[in-house]
Design a protein around this motif. Sequence first.
Motif, PDB file in Angstrom:
ATOM      1  N   ASP A   3       0.819  -1.216   0.000  1.00 11.25           N
ATOM      2  CA  ASP A   3       0.000   0.000   0.000  1.00 11.25           C
ATOM      3  C   ASP A   3       0.846   1.256   0.000  1.00 11.25           C
ATOM      4  O   ASP A   3       0.500   2.260  -0.630  1.00 11.25           O
ATOM      5  CB  ASP A   3      -0.933  -0.003   1.217  1.00 11.25           C
ATOM      6  N   HIS A   7       0.544   4.309  -2.617  1.00 11.19           N
ATOM      7  CA  HIS A   7       0.262   5.681  -2.202  1.00 11.19           C
ATOM      8  C   HIS A   7       1.340   6.643  -2.692  1.00 11.19           C
ATOM      9  O   HIS A   7       1.028   7.778  -3.083  1.00 11.19           O
ATOM     10  CB  HIS A   7       0.141   5.747  -0.687  1.00 11.19           C
ATOM     11  N   LEU A  99      -1.345  14.008   1.730  1.00 13.06           N
ATOM     12  CA  LEU A  99      -2.686  13.440   1.823  1.00 13.06           C
ATOM     13  C   LEU A  99      -2.773  12.086   1.126  1.00 13.06           C
ATOM     14  O   LEU A  99      -3.541  11.212   1.548  1.00 13.06           O
ATOM     15  CB  LEU A  99      -3.695  14.416   1.215  1.00 13.06           C
ATOM     16  N   GLN A 102      -2.613   8.985   3.255  1.00 15.55           N
ATOM     17  CA  GLN A 102      -3.747   8.624   4.103  1.00 15.55           C
ATOM     18  C   GLN A 102      -5.014   8.368   3.302  1.00 15.55           C
ATOM     19  O   GLN A 102      -5.713   7.386   3.543  1.00 15.55           O
ATOM     20  CB  GLN A 102      -4.000   9.727   5.136  1.00 15.55           C
ATOM     21  N   ARG A 103      -5.308   9.245   2.363  1.00 17.60           N
ATOM     22  CA  ARG A 103      -6.537   9.120   1.564  1.00 17.60           C
ATOM     23  C   ARG A 103      -6.181   9.322   0.091  1.00 17.60           C
ATOM     24  O   ARG A 103      -6.396  10.393  -0.490  1.00 17.60           O
ATOM     25  CB  ARG A 103      -7.584  10.135   2.020  1.00 17.60           C
ATOM     26  N   PRO A 104      -5.623   8.300  -0.532  1.00 22.29           N
ATOM     27  CA  PRO A 104      -5.121   8.446  -1.904  1.00 22.29           C
ATOM     28  C   PRO A 104      -6.206   8.799  -2.916  1.00 22.29           C
ATOM     29  O   PRO A 104      -5.955   9.575  -3.841  1.00 22.29           O
ATOM     30  CB  PRO A 104      -4.497   7.072  -2.202  1.00 22.29           C
ATOM     31  N   ALA A 105      -7.411   8.247  -2.769  1.00 21.18           N
ATOM     32  CA  ALA A 105      -8.464   8.547  -3.738  1.00 21.18           C
ATOM     33  C   ALA A 105      -8.851  10.022  -3.681  1.00 21.18           C
ATOM     34  O   ALA A 105      -9.014  10.686  -4.709  1.00 21.18           O
ATOM     35  CB  ALA A 105      -9.679   7.664  -3.471  1.00 21.18           C
ATOM     36  N   LEU A 106      -9.000  10.556  -2.459  1.00 22.08           N
ATOM     37  CA  LEU A 106      -9.329  11.968  -2.303  1.00 22.08           C
ATOM     38  C   LEU A 106      -8.207  12.847  -2.847  1.00 22.08           C
ATOM     39  O   LEU A 106      -8.461  13.848  -3.539  1.00 22.08           O
ATOM     40  CB  LEU A 106      -9.594  12.284  -0.834  1.00 22.08           C
TER      41      LEU A 106
END
Length: 411
Positions: A3, A7, A99, A102-106
């Motif tokens: 992961d 990321h 970011l 922590q929140r790759p899609a966002l």
Amino acid sequence: MDDTILHLAVALGIGLLIGAERERRKGTGPGRAPAGIRTFAIAALAGATAMLVGDGPLLAAASLGVAVLAAAAYWRSREEDPGLTTEVALVLTVLLGGLALQRPALAAGMGVAVAILLAARGAIHRFVSGVLSAQEVNDTLLFAAVTLIVLPILPDRPIGPYGALNPHKLWLLVVLLMAVSGLGHAAIRLVGARAGLPLAGLIGGFASSTATIGAMGGRALRDAALLSPAIAGAVLSSVATIALLAAVLGATSLESLRALLPAILAGGAAALLYGVLFTRRAFTGDKTEAAPPGRIFDPKAIAGFALGLAAIILISAALHDWFGDAGILAAAALAGFADAHAAAIMVASQVASGNLPADEAALPVLLGLTTNTISKAALAWLAGPRGFAAGVLPGLILILAGAWGAAWWAS
């Protein structure tokens, strides 16, 4: 794949995407901009690495360091390019890189949004400076204020005589009216009045057909050349009313939907045919497009709509208090003055709970639709010119006649 590696790849992709757009505008020679595709890619990886190694504090330090370097670059090149876009984008790229851990899609979505904003620089500048008028900008700010400042602070509970008025819900209808009027204004600017208003009416009806009729009446009152398109938009909004009526009935009680299906199909067909008739009339009329109105919406008309709707709600509550609840028919009829869908949900809930047979659901729902149509007719008469009311009222009567006739035929 680990992961962390994934990321980091997202962070690198964000930097490359934003950097590629900046590279195109970087220029060449001594006067070129200080940051291009490599700088942005490294900045995104720096943010991701800082987040990976030291979490939030190190990311803040990395962002501060990049901000200092960006400020120095701006100070050196401010005479050639006084803009701050590249420098701000560089700092934001560092934060997006962090970011991504922590929140790759966002982070990826925000990176794409930033790249689109940067690439659309010319179109955005032309639209704001050359297309939007000062009045339209002011109206947009007013809409933002009533939506984001006033609406959240209003109490969402019944107040006033008989506990009939809910300020939050009443103001929400005002917001919907402003949005529908703005939609009609935008449609006129984009595709012309003849096609814009019918399209806006059809779409706006899914938010509130009553609000749409008020907005269309105000549009016709301000510009007589838009009478036929405004009538088409007002009647086509009832197509959305019928469609939503079917949706709420189906979601609450399928038996109720089956009982009312003939009436729904007949009423929807009548609304569609009448709206198409006036749409064709608008297209076959004078081919000269009306000049775009100066205002997105009329605050006085909106205030009148809110006061009129509040009066209708208060009168309905007073009638209920004076004469009592004479059963579900009276309740549905009273609820319909404010919202046809509220009456439909109330009846369908009774069917779903077994308190009302499905074959008896048609009458109270149609009564609610009828009283709601009375509210629409009154608003059409008050909000627009007499020609607007004369055009809308036959369509509303035709819709009711189709719905009641189909229900009678199917019974």
